[in-house]
Design an enzyme around this catalytic site. Structure first.
Site, PDB file in Angstrom:
ATOM      1  N   GLY A   9      29.160  32.231   5.102  1.00  0.00           N
ATOM      2  CA  GLY A   9      29.247  33.628   5.568  1.00  0.00           C
ATOM      3  C   GLY A   9      28.985  33.734   7.058  1.00  0.00           C
ATOM      4  O   GLY A   9      28.788  32.723   7.744  1.00  0.00           O
ATOM      5  N   GLN A  10      28.966  34.996   7.542  1.00  0.00           N
ATOM      6  CA  GLN A  10      28.822  35.215   8.985  1.00  0.00           C
ATOM      7  C   GLN A  10      27.516  34.624   9.511  1.00  0.00           C
ATOM      8  O   GLN A  10      27.508  33.848  10.463  1.00  0.00           O
ATOM      9  CB  GLN A  10      28.844  36.729   9.293  1.00  0.00           C
ATOM     10  CG  GLN A  10      28.718  37.027  10.771  1.00  0.00           C
ATOM     11  CD  GLN A  10      28.413  38.486  11.083  1.00  0.00           C
ATOM     12  OE1 GLN A  10      28.105  39.293  10.216  1.00  0.00           O
ATOM     13  NE2 GLN A  10      28.476  38.814  12.363  1.00  0.00           N
ATOM     14  N   ILE A  33      30.563  29.779  -2.468  1.00  0.00           N
ATOM     15  CA  ILE A  33      31.515  29.873  -3.584  1.00  0.00           C
ATOM     16  C   ILE A  33      32.867  29.261  -3.191  1.00  0.00           C
ATOM     17  O   ILE A  33      33.695  28.947  -4.040  1.00  0.00           O
ATOM     18  CB  ILE A  33      31.673  31.354  -3.992  1.00  0.00           C
ATOM     19  CG1 ILE A  33      32.291  31.465  -5.378  1.00  0.00           C
ATOM     20  CG2 ILE A  33      32.462  32.133  -2.949  1.00  0.00           C
ATOM     21  CD1 ILE A  33      31.736  32.586  -6.185  1.00  0.00           C
ATOM     22  N   ARG A  34      33.072  29.094  -1.885  1.00  0.00           N
ATOM     23  CA  ARG A  34      34.301  28.408  -1.413  1.00  0.00           C
ATOM     24  C   ARG A  34      33.968  27.680  -0.107  1.00  0.00           C
ATOM     25  O   ARG A  34      32.948  27.965   0.512  1.00  0.00           O
ATOM     26  CB  ARG A  34      35.424  29.416  -1.181  1.00  0.00           C
ATOM     27  CG  ARG A  34      35.172  30.432  -0.068  1.00  0.00           C
ATOM     28  CD  ARG A  34      36.334  31.405   0.058  1.00  0.00           C
ATOM     29  NE  ARG A  34      36.398  32.293  -1.110  1.00  0.00           N
ATOM     30  CZ  ARG A  34      35.628  33.386  -1.248  1.00  0.00           C
ATOM     31  NH1 ARG A  34      34.754  33.709  -0.316  1.00  0.00           N
ATOM     32  NH2 ARG A  34      35.734  34.139  -2.318  1.00  0.00           N
ATOM     33  N   TYR A 140      24.737  48.671  -1.355  1.00  0.00           N
ATOM     34  CA  TYR A 140      24.177  47.552  -0.593  1.00  0.00           C
ATOM     35  C   TYR A 140      22.735  47.872  -0.184  1.00  0.00           C
ATOM     36  O   TYR A 140      21.822  47.076  -0.399  1.00  0.00           O
ATOM     37  CB  TYR A 140      25.049  47.326   0.632  1.00  0.00           C
ATOM     38  CG  TYR A 140      24.565  46.286   1.602  1.00  0.00           C
ATOM     39  CD1 TYR A 140      24.109  46.666   2.862  1.00  0.00           C
ATOM     40  CD2 TYR A 140      24.593  44.934   1.285  1.00  0.00           C
ATOM     41  CE1 TYR A 140      23.682  45.723   3.774  1.00  0.00           C
ATOM     42  CE2 TYR A 140      24.166  43.986   2.194  1.00  0.00           C
ATOM     43  CZ  TYR A 140      23.724  44.377   3.437  1.00  0.00           C
ATOM     44  OH  TYR A 140      23.300  43.440   4.342  1.00  0.00           O
TER      45      TYR A 140
HETATM   46  C1  VAH Z   1      26.882  45.668   7.026  1.00  0.00           C
HETATM   47  N1  VAH Z   1      26.638  43.923   8.704  1.00  0.00           N
HETATM   48  O1  VAH Z   1      27.505  46.301   7.850  1.00  0.00           O
HETATM   49  C2  VAH Z   1      26.020  44.499   7.509  1.00  0.00           C
HETATM   50  C3  VAH Z   1      24.628  44.956   7.861  1.00  0.00           C
HETATM   51  C4  VAH Z   1      23.240  46.675   8.993  1.00  0.00           C
HETATM   52  C5  VAH Z   1      24.609  46.255   8.664  1.00  0.00           C
HETATM   53  O2  VAH Z   1      23.838  45.048   6.738  1.00  0.00           O
HETATM   54  O3  VAH Z   1      26.905  45.938   5.855  1.00  0.00           O
END
Ligand code: VAH
Length: 318
Positions: A9-10, A33-34, A140
């Site tokens: 990931g990033q 996962i990849r 999230y």
């Molecule tokens: C997002 N880059 O944009 C992430 C981060 C605070 C932003 O959690 O979801």
């Protein structure tokens, strides 16, 4: 040895490269996962691993005698809004698998990333404090807020040495953006260099807390290397660096690309951005484990323009 889950990931990509630089390539097992960036894949051991696959995680921890785990796999804010239950399962099941390995004494130290997304519209937006009301409105953000509570619980109840940082938007050029709301601040550099123009999916005045990748990696290494007694916050530490709007960033880019033009077409991510703070008070991290950022807006901008230009040239030559 160290295991990084979500190494492609990033943040995972650059964290893996940094940890291999510090500890040696063979000491850091990357998994995702990849497969990921060539620079990552050729630099040391790699395992294909689904972060929710508990038996496979356990097998890898035993196979490599893993003592530290960095759990970087997650579905970010914009993508998670499109698949709430998938996001919840990935973000939470993966955390429980690692916390339970800590509780069993199979691993000794855990890093788990939280986010400024734990804050919501009722949180004071300027210089948001470490401890404050947080009513996140994104899947999230809810998963990160809940994850923080579980980290604090496993630390208090079972002595699990889990450490966490509430990352702001992270800006980098080694990997392409991964479904975040703050990713306009990465895309804008690619578009500025390719087309001298960018259409922002956030409004011109959407101020957000941001950080250049090298600062985020330094903070992650610093918090994991700090003596346990210094880590007093076991939910997650506020971390800030810079705060800017798309307009401010565009003006900074225009100092280097004179004819750069920005236009604004806010989409569903504008509402997410509006629910988050515009700047963060990270004085607790600074006092507990000596955090300080090095990249301000100017240095981040020149570093990104240089880095993106190099990667565009590399891709052109492929
Ligand atoms: C997002 N880059 O944009 C992430 C981060 C605070 C932003 O959690 O979801």
């Amino acid at each position: 040895r160290i295991l990084i889950i979500g190494a492609c990931g990033q943040i995972g990509t650059e964290l893996t490269l940094k940890l291999r630089e510090i500890h040696g390539n063979e000491e850091v097992i990357a998994s995702d996962i990849r497969e990921g960036a060539a620079e990552l894949m050729k630099s040391g051991p790699f395992e294909i691993l689904n972060a929710t696959d508990e038996p496979h995680i356990r097998e890898i921890v035993e196979k490599y005698q893993i003592k530290e785990v960095y759990l970087m796999a997650a579905m970010l804010s914009a993508t998670a809004e499109k698949a709430p239950m998938k996001a919840w399962d990935l973000n939470m099941d993966s955390l429980f698998h690692i916390l339970n390995l800590g509780k069993e004494g199979k691993i000794e130290k855990i890093f788990w990333p939280s986010s400024i997304a734990v804050f919501g519209p009722t949180t004071p937006k300027d210089k948001t404090p470490q401890t404050i009301i947080m009513e996140p409105t994104t899947v999230y953000g809810i998963s990160k807020q809940t994850g923080e509570r579980w980290c604090a619980y496993y630390n208090r109840k079972y002595g699990v040495d889990v450490r966490s940082i509430r990352y702001p938007g992270i800006i980098s050029y080694k990997t392409l953006p991964g479904g975040g709301t703050t990713d306009y601040a990465i895309e804008i550099f690619h578009e500025a260099l390719k087309n001298s123009a960018y259409t922002s999916f956030l409004a011109s005045d959407a101020a957000l807390p941001m950080m250049y990748m090298d600062d985020a990696i330094k903070a992650t290494v610093d918090i994991m290397e700090a003596p346990a007694e210094k880590i007093k916050v076991r939910s997650s530490y506020n971390l800030g660096a810079i705060s800017f709007t798309p307009q401010i960033l565009a003006d900074e880019i225009r100092k280097h690309i004179k004819d750069f033009k920005i236009s604004y077409e806010p989409d569903f991510r504008q509402a997410i951005a509006e629910s988050w703070p515009s700047s963060i008070d990270d004085s607790v991290a600074r006092q507990d484990w000596g955090w300080k950022h090095e990249y301000g807006l100017e240095k981040m901008t020149t570093t990104m323009l240089k880095g993106v230009e190099e990667s565009l040239k590399e891709n052109a030559n492929k």
